[in-house]
Design a protein around this motif. Structure first.
Motif, short mmCIF file in Angstrom:
data_model
loop_
_atom_site.label_atom_id
_atom_site.label_comp_id
_atom_site.label_asym_id
_atom_site.label_seq_id
_atom_site.Cartn_x
_atom_site.Cartn_y
_atom_site.Cartn_z
N TRP A 189 -0.40 0.74 0.75
CA TRP A 189 0.62 1.75 1.06
C TRP A 189 0.04 2.83 1.95
N TRP A 190 -1.17 3.31 1.62
CA TRP A 190 -1.81 4.34 2.44
C TRP A 190 -2.12 3.80 3.84
N ALA A 191 -2.52 2.54 3.94
CA ALA A 191 -2.80 1.95 5.25
C ALA A 191 -1.55 1.97 6.12
N ASP A 192 -0.41 1.79 5.50
CA ASP A 192 0.87 1.85 6.21
C ASP A 192 1.17 3.28 6.68
N GLN A 193 0.94 4.24 5.78
CA GLN A 193 1.24 5.64 6.10
C GLN A 193 0.28 6.20 7.16
#
Length: 350
Positions: free
Chosen positions: A106-110
């Protein structure tokens, strides 16, 4: 070179090189560790310029000059390396590793395309522009923050890819302290319910429940004990202790030794003889036994809360209960596990 050949200067000390020239060495404490590094400078003026650069950014200091530092991206390879370290070094549980994997994705996406090394620059991660807006409407914010802070800590302390000034989460992003659920409702298993369920359980599950009731262990610790635990004799003289059950690995990765009664010791011996203990089937068996006994169902995870509360209500000091449950402080016991315990009454005026 003898001691008389070494002189001091404001940054550390001066030694002679093979050609007899002065070489200025920096010696400082950085983050609690002694750092000794040669400036390769031969004059006071050059040495003080090196000292200025070192004190401005100790972790990035290089005698040859400013290092060309590549951007750090949260890609699949970095996430995998971090998770392997959390598994092998920090000894995280499989369940927590799976959650961290999801939150990292999720953080990689953000933060896609952004340099994790925060600071000034259009393509660097910013707390106010990237991290906080992403968290604003996200569920499970506490876990998402904890994973990001753990990642940044690993990048600083283990990988040495950035320093504290480049960590946008350092001392600025705080993991929220959730109000324990048991503050609103008790998670303590009434002792009579424990005994009713115990009568309906198959021997194997009964042994697991008796070990939990006698140790306050997490279910994962019972599983590890059944697979690779051991039993040791108790070397003290306390009454009511028949032996010591040894869990080879707790949630923090350290072995755990717990003194137990004769009943819990025998249950532990039988678990070791069997060698396996299934978490899901254990929970299902307790749930079915609760229904058969006509009582509200409870989960095995509530035994830790129950042991803490039972002990304090019987007069045990919170500090002793904390030590028994392997807590770092009695405040942890009070806050999370014995919130509904009623302390022993003391003499009053009425």
């Amino acid at each position: 070179m003898g001691k008389s050949d070494i002189r001091t200067w404001e940054g550390g000390y001066i030694r002679k090189d093979a050609k007899g020239r002065d070489v200025y060495i920096i010696r400082r404490q950085v983050n609690g560790q002694r750092v000794t590094i040669s400036t390769r400078a031969h004059t006071p003026k050059a040495a003080f310029e090196h000292l200025r650069r070192f004190e401005a950014d100790p972790e990035s200091y290089c005698p040859e000059g400013q290092r060309v530092r590549q951007a750090v991206y949260l890609d699949e390879a970095l996430a995998l390396e971090f998770l392997v370290w959390m598994r092998d070094v920090k000894k995280n549980s499989r369940e927590w590793l799976e959650k961290q994997k999801r939150y990292l994705a999720w953080w990689a996406d953000q933060l896609k395309g952004l340099d994790l090394r925060g600071g000034s620059g259009p393509r660097r991660v910013s707390l106010t522009e990237h991290i906080l807006p992403a968290l604003e409407r996200a569920p499970n914010r506490t876990h998402r923050i904890a994973v990001l802070k753990a990642l940044y800590s690993w990048l600083r302390k283990e990988k040495h890819l950035l320093n504290a000034n480049e960590d946008p989460a350092f001392q600025t992003l705080v993991v929220p302290q959730a109000r324990p659920e048991q503050w609103k409702r008790t998670k303590v298993i009434p002792r009579e319910h424990y005994l009713l369920v115990r009568e309906s359980l198959a021997p194997h599950w009964r042994d697991g429940m008796d070990v939990q009731a006698g140790t306050g262990w997490h279910v994962t610790e019972v599983i590890r004990f059944a697979k690779a635990g051991s039993i040791e004799p108790y070397r003290g003289e306390a009454e009511g202790i028949a032996g010591v059950l040894v869990c080879p690995q707790t949630k923090s990765g350290e072995p755990l030794r717990t003194a137990v009664s004769a009943e819990a010791l025998e249950a532990g011996k039988r678990l070791l003889e069997r060698g396996t203990f299934g978490r899901e089937k254990y929970g299902m068996a307790i749930n079915a036994a609760c229904k058969a006994a006509g009582i509200p169902p409870f989960t095995p995870g509530r035994f830790r809360h129950s042991v803490a509360t039972w002990a304090i209500e019987k007069g045990a000091a919170p500090a002793n209960v904390a030590a028994f449950l392997n807590h770092k402080s009695a405040s942890t016991t009070r806050r999370f596990y014995a919130t509904h315990a009623v302390p022993t009454k003391v003499p009053t005026l009425i």
